[in-house]
Motif scaffolding. Structure first.
Motif, PDB file in Angstrom:
ATOM      1  N   ARG A  14       0.857  -1.183   0.000  1.00 43.30           N
ATOM      2  CA  ARG A  14       0.000   0.000   0.000  1.00 43.30           C
ATOM      3  C   ARG A  14       0.900   1.243   0.000  1.00 43.30           C
ATOM      4  NH1 ARG A  14      -4.739  -0.423  -1.785  1.00 43.30           N
ATOM      5  NH2 ARG A  14      -5.940   0.697  -0.206  1.00 43.30           N
ATOM      6  N   PHE A  15       0.313   2.394  -0.202  1.00 38.73           N
ATOM      7  CA  PHE A  15       1.143   3.587  -0.420  1.00 38.73           C
ATOM      8  C   PHE A  15       1.658   4.213   0.872  1.00 38.73           C
ATOM      9  CE2 PHE A  15      -3.104   5.358   0.029  1.00 38.73           C
ATOM     10  CZ  PHE A  15      -2.897   6.521   0.748  1.00 38.73           C
ATOM     11  N   GLY A  97       1.169   3.447  10.307  1.00 41.56           N
ATOM     12  CA  GLY A  97       2.593   3.453  10.608  1.00 41.56           C
ATOM     13  C   GLY A  97       3.222   4.812  10.357  1.00 41.56           C
ATOM     14  N   GLN A  98       2.526   5.654   9.626  1.00 41.82           N
ATOM     15  CA  GLN A  98       2.891   7.055   9.443  1.00 41.82           C
ATOM     16  C   GLN A  98       1.581   7.830   9.328  1.00 41.82           C
ATOM     17  OE1 GLN A  98       4.063   6.024   4.993  1.00 41.82           O
ATOM     18  NE2 GLN A  98       4.406   8.214   5.344  1.00 41.82           N
ATOM     19  N   ARG A  99       1.665   9.145   9.525  1.00 37.46           N
ATOM     20  CA  ARG A  99       0.442   9.929   9.342  1.00 37.46           C
ATOM     21  C   ARG A  99      -0.048   9.766   7.905  1.00 37.46           C
ATOM     22  NH1 ARG A  99      -0.878  14.343   6.927  1.00 37.46           N
ATOM     23  NH2 ARG A  99       1.241  15.169   6.670  1.00 37.46           N
ATOM     24  N   LEU A 100      -1.339   9.499   7.764  1.00 35.92           N
ATOM     25  CA  LEU A 100      -1.916   9.391   6.434  1.00 35.92           C
ATOM     26  C   LEU A 100      -2.079  10.770   5.817  1.00 35.92           C
ATOM     27  CD1 LEU A 100      -2.485   6.523   7.554  1.00 35.92           C
ATOM     28  CD2 LEU A 100      -4.590   6.556   6.214  1.00 35.92           C
ATOM     29  N   GLY A 206       5.965  12.439   0.016  1.00 34.82           N
ATOM     30  CA  GLY A 206       6.454  11.521   1.037  1.00 34.82           C
ATOM     31  C   GLY A 206       5.714  10.203   1.081  1.00 34.82           C
ATOM     32  N   PHE A 207       4.720  10.010   0.212  1.00 28.97           N
ATOM     33  CA  PHE A 207       3.975   8.753   0.146  1.00 28.97           C
ATOM     34  C   PHE A 207       4.284   8.059  -1.175  1.00 28.97           C
ATOM     35  CE2 PHE A 207       1.617  11.505   2.987  1.00 28.97           C
ATOM     36  CZ  PHE A 207       1.368  10.675   4.075  1.00 28.97           C
TER      37      PHE A 207
END
Length: 325
Positions: A14-15, A97-100, A206-207
């Protein structure tokens, strides 16, 4: 029919990053870096994919196909009379796992008119591990201003437009179609949503995604952003979106009922899951459901034909259902 125990169904690559919290919650081994979603009892595919996202039953049949072949057994007469074999529901575990990125989802009318889709994407979350969420505008924003922020990828301003809210385990968040939102890093949640994979991305730096090509659902950003609510939410209005869940019973606000339902069932010795197509998640404890032992992180798919389920033990269940027919 009996309830069906389901293992993880986690689309790879996923991204955004995540997945370790799902593995820990389910008591599984380690996960790949970008497996942040578990699509539970899914009859929905990842956008643009023929099979990815679909759940398989223990006999290797796709759940989508099994329901299409015998919808009354799975969904019940009243549901089938109104909606046919459409489950009207997608349930996910999601580990940020990171801010969406800041994004929104279209409503039914927009999705039907512009995308030929059967549903838009309303969603709501039950928080399993807390953190921060960003939701709802703090002030009105003009269409041209929003379009400019997206074009420039002015992330600090985009994120700053949204209310920032701390959430804890047991809180619920209602995300109506069109509402801008972003889930903060470290949050683990159970998500109920309409069964579509439709996201309008306002942020992508960043994604691992080609935002300029994919962020507008093939419509161009000027059209896609027309599906976004640009009106501000007051503090009072925000309380209608984020709240602590009641200790038992229905947990989402009434506005969500036309899309899906979530029931919280504490088990202190004995309890009953009422009849109906549902996804049952053991949120806490150790219980026996219809005679089968289930611990924290277990998920069961319940066909309508299974009837009511007797539950014993000590723990808590979250029971996801489609809207009432």
């Amino acid at each position: 029919m009996k309830p069906v125990r389901l293992g993880s169904n986690r689309p790879a690559e996923r991204f955004y990053r995540g997945g370790a919290r799902i593995s820990a919650f389910r008591g599984e081994g380690t996960s790949a870096p970008r497996e942040p979603e578990d699509w539970i009892a899914s009859a929905t595919t990842v956008r643009g994919e023929p099979l990815l996202g679909l759940s398989r039953l223990p006999d290797e049949r796709l759940l989508r196909d099994a329901i299409a072949q015998d919808p009354v057994t799975w969904l019940g007469d009243e549901h089938v009379v109104r909606w046919g074999s459409d489950t009207r529901l997608l349930v996910k575990l999601l580990d940020a796992g990171q801010r969406l990125p800041v994004h929104a989802h279209p409503h039914d009318d927009f999705a039907a008119t512009h995308l030929g889709a059967a549903h838009g994407k309303a969603e709501a979350w039950y928080i399993l591990q807390g953190g921060t969420v960003h939701i709802g505008l703090r002030e009105d924003v003009a269409a041209t201003e929003l379009l400019g922020l997206v074009a420039r990828q002015d992330v600090p301003t985009l994120l700053g437009l949204l209310h920032e809210v701390d959430v804890a385990a047991g809180d619920v968040v209602w995300v109506p179609p069109g509402e801008l939102h972003a889930i903060g890093a470290g949050v683990l949640l159970l998500e109920l949503q309409q069964p579509e994979d439709l996201s309008i991305l306002l942020e992508w730096e960043g994604f691992d995604i080609d935002g300029p090509a994919l962020g507008h659902l093939g419509l161009g950003f000027e059209t896609a952003l027309a599906a976004v609510n640009r009106r501000a939410r007051s503090s009072a209005g925000l309380s209608g979106l984020v709240a602590a869940a009641p200790a038992s019973g229905s947990v989402f606000p009434p506005a969500a009922d036309e899309y899906f339902r979530l029931e919280r069932i504490p088990v202190e010795g004995a309890a009953v899951v009422e009849r109906g197509f549902s996804v049952v998640l053991v949120d806490d404890g150790e219980v026996s459901i219809d005679g089968e032992s289930s611990s924290r992180g277990s998920t069961l798919l319940v066909p309508h034909a299974a009837g009511a389920l007797d539950v014993t033990g000590e723990g808590e269940l979250l029971v996801a259902r489609p809207p009432a027919p």
